[in-house]
Design an enzyme around this catalytic site. Sequence first.
Site, mmCIF file in Angstrom:
data_model
loop_
_atom_site.group_PDB
_atom_site.id
_atom_site.type_symbol
_atom_site.label_atom_id
_atom_site.label_comp_id
_atom_site.label_asym_id
_atom_site.label_seq_id
_atom_site.Cartn_x
_atom_site.Cartn_y
_atom_site.Cartn_z
ATOM 1 C CD1 TRP A 21 65.069 62.271 25.824
ATOM 2 C CD2 TRP A 21 64.365 62.614 24.024
ATOM 3 N NE1 TRP A 21 65.288 61.093 25.451
ATOM 4 C CE2 TRP A 21 65.164 60.797 24.257
ATOM 5 C CE3 TRP A 21 64.383 62.610 21.885
ATOM 6 C CZ2 TRP A 21 64.940 59.696 23.239
ATOM 7 C CZ3 TRP A 21 64.308 61.725 21.193
ATOM 8 C CH2 TRP A 21 64.312 60.128 21.163
ATOM 9 C CG ASN A 22 59.204 61.100 23.092
ATOM 10 O OD1 ASN A 22 59.390 61.419 23.996
ATOM 11 N ND2 ASN A 22 58.991 60.172 22.526
ATOM 12 C CE LYS B 219 64.536 63.693 35.772
ATOM 13 N NZ LYS B 219 65.012 64.787 34.186
ATOM 14 N N PRO B 220 62.201 68.011 33.593
ATOM 15 C CG PRO B 220 62.398 69.851 32.229
ATOM 16 C CD PRO B 220 62.093 69.650 33.785
ATOM 17 C CB ALA B 221 64.348 64.503 29.273
ATOM 18 C CD GLU C 230 60.923 51.723 22.457
ATOM 19 O OE1 GLU C 230 59.932 52.547 22.542
ATOM 20 O OE2 GLU C 230 61.120 51.834 23.821
ATOM 21 N N GLY D 288 58.870 57.446 30.064
ATOM 22 C CA GLY D 288 59.813 57.231 29.573
ATOM 23 C C GLY D 288 59.969 56.025 29.141
ATOM 24 C CG LEU E 162 56.687 52.633 31.328
ATOM 25 C CD1 LEU E 162 57.151 51.212 32.276
ATOM 26 C CD2 LEU E 162 57.669 53.324 31.557
#
Length: 464
Positions: free
Chosen positions: A134-135, A158-160, A368, A212, A235
């Site tokens: 999504w970012n 498949k998007p977020a 993170e 992701g 990642l």
Amino acid sequence: MSQSEFEVTNPATGDVIAHVPDQGRADARQAIERANAAFASWSTTTAYQRAAILRRAWQLMQERKQDLANLMTREQGKPLKTAAIEVQYGADFLLWFSEEAKRQYGETIPSARADQRFIVQHHPVGVVAAITPWNYPVSMITRKIAPALAAGCTVVLKPAEATPLCAVEIFKIMQEAGMPDGVLNLITASNPVPIGEEFCTNPLVRKITFTGSTAVGRKLSADAAPHLKRVSMELGGHAPFIVFADADPVHAAKGAALIKFLNTGQACICPNRIYVHRSIEKAFLKTFTERVERLAVGNGLDDGINIGPLVNRAAVEKVSRQVEDARSKGAEVLCGGGELEGKGRGGHFYLPTVLSNVSPDMIIYREETFGPVAAVVPFDDNDDIVSMANDTNYGLAAYVYTRDLSTAMRTFEQLQFGIVGINDINPTSAAAPFGGMKDSGLGREGAREGLNEYLETKLGGFSI
Ligand code: ADP
């Protein structure tokens, strides 16, 4: 086909802005079958035909830049100006790979046998299943679909679940640009788990490409492994930002303030540990804190906003936990250090924060952050700093500030990171390979390498 829908909300206000179909595993299977049926014809179009469609899509995306940016700000939160920059960056991949499509060169290799000839060609791997975060809801998609399509692959994306609307708009653009039916297929789903399972186990899928978290990337890689599917994994990161004693502390502080707070700190290349030589720490912190205090927090649709909301409540809580832990262990909070009061109600806002005196026993030093909190760590010994920077399972981006050429070159070569910015905070481009080492992933996106991720090598041995 399932008929249900799920809500898409604006993270700055909490308002529901749209509904999209909530698809499931059966939908994913059908989409894969459509992509497989389209593969035979798409993979045999010429590179010139594929390039022409991608180039038209690049043009359309630029024409719709403002509309797409507006939509991105509403569903993802980043300020309008930054959203427009992302749309341009996303469009760049369409142009770059429209050009690169025509350069799938093979080779001939001399044989030891006089009657033999070797010829190497590159062929598209087949149906690609892509999962995006999504970012960066536009560029993370074009970075995968542009090279896959250029190579001659067909795709199911498949998007977020937080940002499906940008994906829907990209798909409209691709369709208008002339993408044939079945070549590119969209699955929107509130629950990604069954979709991921179908992607990883369906024998028609030949390649999984994912951006992701490391945890999900690891799971998808494990699920795909028994089926011997190829995987590309972009990642998490835990970027060090090293400011050596000979660097200009003001210049370095300005760079750090820009890259740390990029996308409200929600980028995998954002610095998570800012190492500053103790001899220039004071000067660095002065400029850095001044810059950070100036950042305006709020709804990205409003004028003059630099910092938008975090994606959800859990992200605010994670950042708060890291700050409280650091504070309790001796870090100093030079600015920020809490949630935005008042006008932030309904949205997920956290104030841009500077922590000094951060040490390795703090959570923020290891984990993170993915939020607007800068952790500044003083250091004394140049000889130790590279091993301190490398002391993480992640290996995506790193930054180095120095005016000494030998220090720059040596540090660049010793850092175990896929992307190193030397006196530079923006080492990314459609033309340059992006990707990480260690737990930050496998494979590269962008550049010539980005196309190779979607190609098989085929050897012909001819007896003449
Ligand atoms: P983040 O923590 O940044 O949201 P995630 O790795 O959870 O990152 O999400 C990135 C993408 O992976 C999103 O599209 C999300 O829907 C998807 N995703 C999350 N969990 C799974 C899963 N178990 N299987 C497949 N996709 C998943």
